[in-house]
Design an enzyme around this catalytic site. Sequence first.
Site, PDB file in Angstrom:
ATOM      1  N   GLY A 102      26.937  27.830  59.466  1.00 31.04           N
ATOM      2  CA  GLY A 102      27.088  26.383  59.322  1.00 31.04           C
ATOM      3  C   GLY A 102      28.473  25.941  58.876  1.00 31.04           C
ATOM      4  O   GLY A 102      28.668  24.789  58.478  1.00 31.04           O
ATOM      5  N   GLU A 145      24.295  38.223  59.878  1.00 26.51           N
ATOM      6  CA  GLU A 145      24.711  36.837  59.714  1.00 26.51           C
ATOM      7  C   GLU A 145      25.541  36.719  58.434  1.00 26.51           C
ATOM      8  O   GLU A 145      24.970  36.551  57.341  1.00 26.51           O
ATOM      9  CB  GLU A 145      23.483  35.920  59.612  1.00 26.51           C
ATOM     10  CG  GLU A 145      22.643  35.868  60.868  1.00 26.51           C
ATOM     11  CD  GLU A 145      21.937  34.524  61.026  1.00 26.51           C
ATOM     12  OE1 GLU A 145      22.083  33.914  62.080  1.00 26.51           O
ATOM     13  OE2 GLU A 145      21.273  34.072  60.073  1.00 26.51           O
ATOM     14  N   GLU A 185      19.483  31.631  54.042  1.00 29.89           N
ATOM     15  CA  GLU A 185      19.025  30.415  53.351  1.00 29.89           C
ATOM     16  C   GLU A 185      17.766  30.693  52.532  1.00 29.89           C
ATOM     17  O   GLU A 185      17.531  30.063  51.505  1.00 29.89           O
ATOM     18  CB  GLU A 185      18.819  29.282  54.373  1.00 29.89           C
ATOM     19  CG  GLU A 185      20.172  28.730  54.834  1.00 29.89           C
ATOM     20  CD  GLU A 185      20.249  28.342  56.293  1.00 29.89           C
ATOM     21  OE1 GLU A 185      19.210  28.069  56.910  1.00 29.89           O
ATOM     22  OE2 GLU A 185      21.390  28.312  56.810  1.00 29.89           O
ATOM     23  N   SER A 240      27.815  30.360  63.172  1.00 34.37           N
ATOM     24  CA  SER A 240      28.710  29.473  63.940  1.00 34.37           C
ATOM     25  C   SER A 240      28.948  29.940  65.374  1.00 34.37           C
ATOM     26  O   SER A 240      30.065  29.852  65.876  1.00 34.37           O
ATOM     27  CB  SER A 240      30.034  29.272  63.198  1.00 34.37           C
ATOM     28  OG  SER A 240      29.809  28.582  61.978  1.00 34.37           O
ATOM     29  N   ASN A 292      17.626  29.155  66.150  1.00 36.40           N
ATOM     30  CA  ASN A 292      16.953  28.848  64.886  1.00 36.40           C
ATOM     31  C   ASN A 292      17.203  27.377  64.569  1.00 36.40           C
ATOM     32  O   ASN A 292      18.305  26.995  64.195  1.00 36.40           O
ATOM     33  CB  ASN A 292      17.535  29.756  63.782  1.00 36.40           C
ATOM     34  CG  ASN A 292      17.023  29.406  62.403  1.00 36.40           C
ATOM     35  OD1 ASN A 292      16.093  28.600  62.256  1.00 36.40           O
ATOM     36  ND2 ASN A 292      17.628  30.005  61.381  1.00 36.40           N
ATOM     37  N   TRP A 293      16.165  26.570  64.736  1.00 36.60           N
ATOM     38  CA  TRP A 293      16.339  25.115  64.561  1.00 36.60           C
ATOM     39  C   TRP A 293      16.360  24.709  63.089  1.00 36.60           C
ATOM     40  O   TRP A 293      16.578  23.551  62.772  1.00 36.60           O
ATOM     41  CB  TRP A 293      15.214  24.361  65.291  1.00 36.60           C
ATOM     42  CG  TRP A 293      15.185  24.598  66.775  1.00 36.60           C
ATOM     43  CD1 TRP A 293      16.037  25.393  67.507  1.00 36.60           C
ATOM     44  CD2 TRP A 293      14.269  24.039  67.717  1.00 36.60           C
ATOM     45  NE1 TRP A 293      15.696  25.354  68.834  1.00 36.60           N
ATOM     46  CE2 TRP A 293      14.611  24.537  68.996  1.00 36.60           C
ATOM     47  CE3 TRP A 293      13.181  23.167  67.609  1.00 36.60           C
ATOM     48  CZ2 TRP A 293      13.914  24.186  70.153  1.00 36.60           C
ATOM     49  CZ3 TRP A 293      12.473  22.818  68.755  1.00 36.60           C
ATOM     50  CH2 TRP A 293      12.846  23.321  70.012  1.00 36.60           C
ATOM     51  N   LYS A 294      16.071  25.636  62.207  1.00 30.44           N
ATOM     52  CA  LYS A 294      16.028  25.353  60.753  1.00 30.44           C
ATOM     53  C   LYS A 294      15.141  24.126  60.496  1.00 30.44           C
ATOM     54  O   LYS A 294      14.135  23.956  61.176  1.00 30.44           O
ATOM     55  CB  LYS A 294      17.447  25.202  60.209  1.00 30.44           C
ATOM     56  CG  LYS A 294      18.323  26.404  60.597  1.00 30.44           C
ATOM     57  CD  LYS A 294      19.624  26.482  59.877  1.00 30.44           C
ATOM     58  CE  LYS A 294      20.370  27.749  60.322  1.00 30.44           C
ATOM     59  NZ  LYS A 294      21.625  27.954  59.626  1.00 30.44           N
ATOM     60  N   HIS A 326      16.476  35.588  56.054  1.00 32.85           N
ATOM     61  CA  HIS A 326      17.589  34.688  56.385  1.00 32.85           C
ATOM     62  C   HIS A 326      18.350  34.326  55.108  1.00 32.85           C
ATOM     63  O   HIS A 326      17.747  34.183  54.043  1.00 32.85           O
ATOM     64  CB  HIS A 326      17.056  33.426  57.057  1.00 32.85           C
ATOM     65  CG  HIS A 326      18.159  32.611  57.668  1.00 32.85           C
ATOM     66  ND1 HIS A 326      18.927  31.755  56.924  1.00 32.85           N
ATOM     67  CD2 HIS A 326      18.644  32.570  58.929  1.00 32.85           C
ATOM     68  CE1 HIS A 326      19.835  31.209  57.723  1.00 32.85           C
ATOM     69  NE2 HIS A 326      19.697  31.683  58.936  1.00 32.85           N
TER      70      HIS A 326
HETATM   71  P1  13P Z   1      24.878  28.203  62.524  1.00 34.98           P
HETATM   72  O1  13P Z   1      24.930  28.641  63.984  1.00 34.98           O
HETATM   73  O2  13P Z   1      24.609  26.748  62.376  1.00 34.98           O
HETATM   74  O3  13P Z   1      26.101  28.673  61.793  1.00 34.98           O
HETATM   75  O4  13P Z   1      23.627  28.949  61.862  1.00 34.98           O
HETATM   76  C1  13P Z   1      23.477  30.313  62.001  1.00 34.98           C
HETATM   77  C2  13P Z   1      22.160  30.735  61.487  1.00 34.98           C
HETATM   78  O5  13P Z   1      21.918  30.704  60.289  1.00 34.98           O
HETATM   79  C3  13P Z   1      21.124  31.168  62.449  1.00 34.98           C
HETATM   80  O6  13P Z   1      20.039  31.743  61.826  1.00 34.98           O
END
Ligand code: 13P
Length: 241
Positions: A171, A165, A96, A203, A8-10, A94
């Site tokens: 993060g 998650e 976020e 992470s 997931n590149w966000k 998600h």
């Molecule tokens: P990180 O791997 O940066 O912690 O992010 C996880 C995530 O939210 C994947 O969707």
Amino acid sequence: MEPIIAGNWKMHSDPSESRKLVQELLEAVGDVKERIVILIPPFTSLPCVGELIRNTRFKMGGQNMHWERQGAFTGETSGLFLKAVGCEYVILGHSERRHVMGECDDVINKKIRTALEIGLIPIFCVGETDGERASGETRRVIERQIKEGLKGIESEVHKMILAYEPVWAIGTGKTATPEQAVEVHEFIRSMLKKPSTILYGGSVKPDNIDVLMKEKEIEGVLVGGASLKAESFTRIVRFKR
Ligand code: 13P
């Protein structure tokens, strides 16, 4: 089924950065057979990534979609448009989206329904916050997210992928231990009417992927930060059990 490694590149990687990353990944792990690799770039990079991975083993997903197929929804994107540029998957729920953009269980449920109707595979995310875990509410929160998110579509869960998650692990560099992840995965599985694939996210890095993937409960991973560099994502794709 082969383990799923999803990146997931966000909100990272413009089209030219995305092109470079995909080219590096195709060179490094384009031939990996025992994994399903899903790239999930931002919307603006989907067309170019879709072109580059056409006729390769890589798959592509969107990071979000609207629950309607089209209409007056400024700034939103239809799941049909995601499909048109080559997406087979879409992340929904998600943390976020839930915590920064205020998406509630009801909205996530509507989106999952539409994704299934139009033939996209939802990657449905659930997870508790730090405070919720500290106050012993992990199971209650996960139970609510699963029940509400799957309301009315419980019998279609085998057509989706779930992702645990924990918000406190996203993060932060603070990964759930394999035991913590397995415990919640087993809890999620106990609530499902049919078998479904469950990924872990939060992470995931080259130095913890092997120990996580040793657990048969963990059927793959959803990777954020470490999916943005070909070197770290390659090591994750090539995990050793
Ligand atoms: P990180 O791997 O940066 O912690 O992010 C996880 C995530 O939210 C994947 O969707």
